[in-house]
Scaffold this motif. Structure first.
Motif, PDB file in Angstrom:
ATOM      1  N   UNK A 282      57.027  24.268  39.773  1.00 32.47           N
ATOM      2  CA  UNK A 282      55.566  25.208  39.629  1.00 32.47           C
ATOM      3  C   UNK A 282      56.165  26.625  40.058  1.00 32.47           C
ATOM      4  N   UNK A 283      56.119  27.605  39.370  1.00 36.49           N
ATOM      5  CA  UNK A 283      56.552  29.036  39.395  1.00 36.49           C
ATOM      6  C   UNK A 283      55.402  29.909  40.250  1.00 36.49           C
ATOM      7  N   UNK A 284      55.506  30.449  41.224  1.00 34.77           N
ATOM      8  CA  UNK A 284      54.579  31.345  41.973  1.00 34.77           C
ATOM      9  C   UNK A 284      55.109  32.751  42.102  1.00 34.77           C
ATOM     10  N   UNK A 285      53.715  33.672  41.877  1.00 38.31           N
ATOM     11  CA  UNK A 285      54.023  34.910  42.282  1.00 38.31           C
ATOM     12  C   UNK A 285      52.922  35.428  43.395  1.00 38.31           C
ATOM     13  N   UNK A 286      52.781  36.663  43.544  1.00 37.13           N
ATOM     14  CA  UNK A 286      51.751  37.037  44.523  1.00 37.13           C
ATOM     15  C   UNK A 286      51.078  38.194  43.888  1.00 37.13           C
ATOM     16  N   UNK A 287      49.972  38.227  44.332  1.00 36.86           N
ATOM     17  CA  UNK A 287      49.105  39.414  43.872  1.00 36.86           C
ATOM     18  C   UNK A 287      47.950  39.785  44.828  1.00 36.86           C
ATOM     19  N   UNK A 288      48.467  40.810  45.694  1.00 37.54           N
ATOM     20  CA  UNK A 288      47.250  41.102  46.961  1.00 37.54           C
ATOM     21  C   UNK A 288      46.028  41.415  46.511  1.00 37.54           C
ATOM     22  N   UNK A 289      45.703  42.026  45.307  1.00 33.47           N
ATOM     23  CA  UNK A 289      44.546  42.453  44.638  1.00 33.47           C
ATOM     24  C   UNK A 289      43.381  40.780  44.648  1.00 33.47           C
TER      25      UNK A 289
END
Length: 377
Positions: A282-289
């Motif tokens: 499972x590949x994750x990223x991050x989006x503060x918005x």
């Protein structure tokens, strides 16, 4: 010049071919008109067999391990954390694959290398019988305290002599060899090198490379009872050094990638999911918005994943085995975990086997967020 017989490569099939050709030559000899040719062929055949016998006499470990070399995957592949059919894809390692130190001989046998990982079968052989504290590991069915040897290792991969791994000083890799004992002197198993973790995660693994491995010590848990309070990591022998070097070629596996792009309450985003015959990533990223109010702290939630049949997925940093789960779909529940007590209560319910049938309903009632991810066939 001293010849190191341990490093002489004699693939089993090639050895059999030599013997077969030699015996075929003997059977084809003419006994009358071509006596001189027969004698010559017989002499060559006898010389070939004598050379083979001499090598076996000088290196008895090689002779004893011939039935094992090239057939370890099929014996231990189902015991691994990432089980699967490695034997049909495994290839024989070449290069320096045998090393001896402190009365312990380590042989690397097969390899299956993909974009996700490198899986290697291994034989660990002791001149003296393994201590009872080592052999008793076979009696444990606990995966964490089962039949494991831990190899403290330093490894490097390179292309045309150019090293690719940027290693941190003082940080060693620990290779977990999981398998079984065939007798009091011999252990067979396999270990996995995960390309998604340190020190490989920051580089693109080339299609072909040189893999250099140095094992500095071999350890095991001295108590196989599974009681972590009494178990301790013990060295099999005083520090030694086992060195290996092989050319590795990556294989193409059947891989499916499911695009997801769904956000968790804390801004973490499930970007995509990769599925191979052995592992799910499972590949994750991050989006503060995409942070939801009240979940500004990244550790403010605790995620629970269920497979298509409602079984809890025991994932580690986004990785889990492909076997043993219903991969028709994944459901991700996010629960608020503002403090340690709340987290402990959540984990108690998750790992309580008597509560497993009620867990999906409990998650539906208590989760602050739910993401359903169909994976198809």
């Amino acid at each position: 010049m001293r010849i190191n017989l341990n490093e002489i490569e004699i693939p089993r099939q090639e050895l059999q071919d030599v013997v077969d050709r030699s015996m075929a030559s003997i059977r084809k000899m003419h006994r009358k008109k071509r006596i001189w040719k027969s004698a010559s062929r017989f002499g060559a055949s006898a010389a070939s067999i004598a050379v083979i016998a001499g090598i076996f006499a000088a290196n008895p470990a090689l002779a004893e391990n011939l039935p094992l070399i090239g057939h370890i995957f099929e014996r231990v592949q189902d015991e691994q954390y990432y089980p699967g059919d490695y034997s049909s894809r495994g290839e024989q390692l070449t290069g320096t694959t045998v090393s001896e130190s402190r009365g312990i001989t380590v042989t690397l046998s097969e390899i299956m290398c993909s974009d996700e990982s490198m899986n290697v079968s291994v034989i660990i052989e002791s001149e003296e019988a393994f201590p009872e504290s080592v052999l008793s590991m076979n009696e444990s069915s606990n995966r964490d305290y089962g039949t494991h040897f831990y190899l403290d290792a330093d490894q490097q991969i390179s292309v045309s002599g150019q090293s690719l791994l940027d290693k941190q000083e003082g940080v060693e890799d620990v290779l977990d060899a999981n398998g079984e004992f065939t007798d009091d002197h011999t252990f067979i198993g396999m270990f996995r090198i995960n390309f998604n973790l340190y020190p490989f995660a920051d580089i693109d693994i080339p299609d072909q490379f040189t893999w250099d491995l140095t094992v500095n010590s071999i350890s095991y848990f001295s108590d196989s009872s599974g009681d972590s309070s009494s178990a301790g990591l013990t060295r099999l022998t005083d520090a030694g050094e086992w060195n290996f070097s092989s050319e590795v070629v990556k294989q193409d596996l059947e891989t499916r990638t499911v695009q997801v792009d769904k956000a968790l309450p804390n801004g973490g985003v499930i970007s995509d999911i990769r599925i191979t015959p052995y592992e799910v990533t499972i590949n994750y990223s991050y989006d503060e918005s995409r942070i939801q109010p009240g979940y500004e702290a990244y550790d403010s939630i605790y995620n629970v994943m269920l497979d298509g049949s409602g079984k809890v997925i025991e994932e580690k940093v986004g990785l889990f085995p492909a076997q043993g789960y219903d991969l028709s779909g994944i459901t991700v529940y996010s629960l608020g975990a503002p403090d340690e007590n709340t987290l402990a209560e959540i984990q108690e319910k998750i790992y309580d086997e008597s509560f497993s049938a009620q867990l999906p309903g409990w998650l539906e009632e208590n989760a602050g967020s739910k993401i359903e991810i169909p994976l198809g066939d």
